[in-house]
Write an enzyme that holds these catalytic residues in place. Structure first.
Site, short mmCIF file in Angstrom:
data_model
loop_
_atom_site.label_atom_id
_atom_site.label_comp_id
_atom_site.label_asym_id
_atom_site.label_seq_id
_atom_site.Cartn_x
_atom_site.Cartn_y
_atom_site.Cartn_z
N ASP A 126 0.80 -1.23 -0.18
CA ASP A 126 -0.04 -0.10 0.00
C ASP A 126 0.89 1.28 0.11
O ASP A 126 1.74 1.48 1.16
CB ASP A 126 -0.94 0.09 1.19
N GLU B 125 -1.46 -1.55 -6.14
CA GLU B 125 -2.77 -0.88 -6.46
C GLU B 125 -2.30 -0.14 -7.71
O GLU B 125 -1.48 0.62 -7.61
CB GLU B 125 -3.36 -0.26 -5.30
N CYS C 59 -12.61 -4.49 6.27
CA CYS C 59 -11.47 -4.93 7.45
C CYS C 59 -11.12 -6.17 7.00
O CYS C 59 -11.64 -7.10 6.56
CB CYS C 59 -12.63 -5.34 8.68
N CYS D 146 -13.96 -1.97 13.50
CA CYS D 146 -14.96 -2.85 12.58
C CYS D 146 -16.22 -2.73 13.32
O CYS D 146 -16.30 -3.24 14.70
CB CYS D 146 -14.43 -3.98 12.06
N CYS E 123 -16.92 -7.01 13.70
CA CYS E 123 -16.15 -8.00 14.33
C CYS E 123 -15.49 -7.27 15.82
O CYS E 123 -14.93 -7.78 16.54
CB CYS E 123 -15.05 -8.69 13.83
N ASP F 241 -2.99 1.44 7.12
CA ASP F 241 -2.19 1.05 5.87
C ASP F 241 -2.07 -0.38 5.90
O ASP F 241 -2.07 -0.95 4.96
CB ASP F 241 -1.15 1.99 6.05
#
Length: 383
Positions: A130, A214, A267, A286, A289, A304
């Site tokens: 990332d 990406e 998540c 999240c 969870c 990240d």
């Protein structure tokens, strides 16, 4: 070209090969421009070719056998012998030689050489990367790589040099000295960035068999005036180009995912999509969870790391076995938090057993048989 040499006598001072190559480059540039106008080309629209500025990057390309390479010298027609320092040994005979002069009056010799394919020992390691601004790259295993940011480090010095440059008279020697000072600082900034990207891409290719990035719209992102300088200082696109080329060279796998994948919204623990989040949101929980993705875990933004894990899982999703094991591990923890009572058994199991004793059911043979499975199987979760 012969007629041009008769009209412009200074063309005779240059070897014929670079002049021919410049005409081929001009033909190629116009062909790309016209193809772009007709919609044949890919990518953004190409502008028509224009003359190079006199003080910018200049180059001359030699092909064929009209140049010779020695131990520490090269021979160029109508130039003579030039001393060179090779950064590496040439594996084969070069097919072309390009002499480059940059804005800082530095000269380079670039050779085109056919190389044999190289292979590295295969590994089972894979990583998702990332890319960011505060941290250059975050790997899916939690490693973080900081960029040197050479433009940011030399911004005050560069602004000082650029302020003094336009105050000089055009054509004067002082103006040329100040122009060289600015150009050398720009060259230093570029060299620091390129050296960092080369070392990082080589290190990643040696460690990992599969690298996933990406597909960022860098050309569109630099149009944001607030982020353009920071993004340009990092060199995201150059990093992708170098990594992809080295993966091809060393027989590694390079993959990219769509820029529309919700890597920062999802998540990595359960796959729940929590919606779009702004860049200043460095901590979120999240809703499915309860996993906390905060900026204090693992020495820097866990947001990240979460995105890097999601980038890798797009190419290599978790298997069903891994998902089932994760659920089995999580189940006793959740039950023990909400269903456990003082005696060590859950409240729902106690109610079922008491109901079973009060009104048992009989089968066709008259034997007492419960229609529900034995509760001892469920109690194993809490032992």
């Amino acid at each position: 070209m012969t007629q041009a040499k008769q009209e412009l006598t200074w063309l005779k001072e240059v070897a014929s090969t670079p002049l021919q190559q410049s005409l081929k480059d001009l033909e190629r540039a116009y062909k790309n421009f016209f193809d772009s106008c007709k919609g044949k080309g890919q990518g953004i629209k190409i502008k028509p070719p224009k003359f190079k500025p006199k003080k910018s990057r200049q180059s001359a390309r030699f092909v064929g056998v009209n140049y010779k390479i020695g131990q520490d010298k090269i021979y160029l027609p109508k130039v003579g012998k030039i001393k060179i320092v090779l950064s590496r040994e040439l594996s084969n005979k070069p097919t072309s030689l390009t002499i480059i002069k940059d804005s800082a009056n530095r000269y380079f010799a670039s050779f085109v050489v056919e190389t044999n394919p190289e292979t590295l020992p295969k590994t089972s390691n894979s990583t998702g990367i990332d890319l960011g601004i505060s941290t250059f790259a975050t790997l899916s295993n939690g490693d973080k790589i900081e960029a040197p940011k050479p433009l940011k480090q030399n911004l005050k010095k560069l602004a000082k040099f650029q302020r003094k440059f336009p105050r000089t008279e055009k054509g004067s020697k002082r103006r040329e000295r100040r122009r060289l000072r600015v150009a050398k600082l720009h060259a230093k900034i570029k060299d620091i960035r390129t050296d960092f990207l080369h070392k990082l891409s080589t290190d990643l290719v040696k460690k990992y068999n599969t690298i996933v990035l990406e597909d960022l719209n860098v050309s569109g992102m630099v149009k944001n005036r607030k982020l353009a300088k920071a993004i340009s200082d990092l060199g995201w696109r150059q990093f992708r180009t170098l990594t992809e080329a080295k993966c091809e060279k060393y027989a590694r796998e390079f993959r990219t995912i769509s820029r529309w994948e919700p890597t920062s919204q999802k998540c990595s623990n359960c796959g729940f999509k929590g919606g779009k989040k702004e860049l200043n949101v460095r901590e979120w929980t999240c809703l499915n969870c309860g996993t906390l993705h905060d900026s204090l875990r693992l020495t820097g933004g866990y947001r990240d790391i979460n995105a890097a894990i999601n980038i890798l899982e797009v190419i290599q999703p978790k298997t069903k076995v891994e998902t089932t094991e994760a659920k089995v591990i999580e189940t006793p923890v959740q039950l023990s938090l909400f269903n456990e009572v003082a005696e060590g058994r859950s409240e729902t199991i106690k109610r079922t057993q008491s109901h079973r004793k009060s009104s048992p059911k009989k089968d066709a043979n008259g034997n007492d048989v419960s229609t529900r499975p034995e509760s001892t199987i469920q109690l194993r979760l809490f032992d």
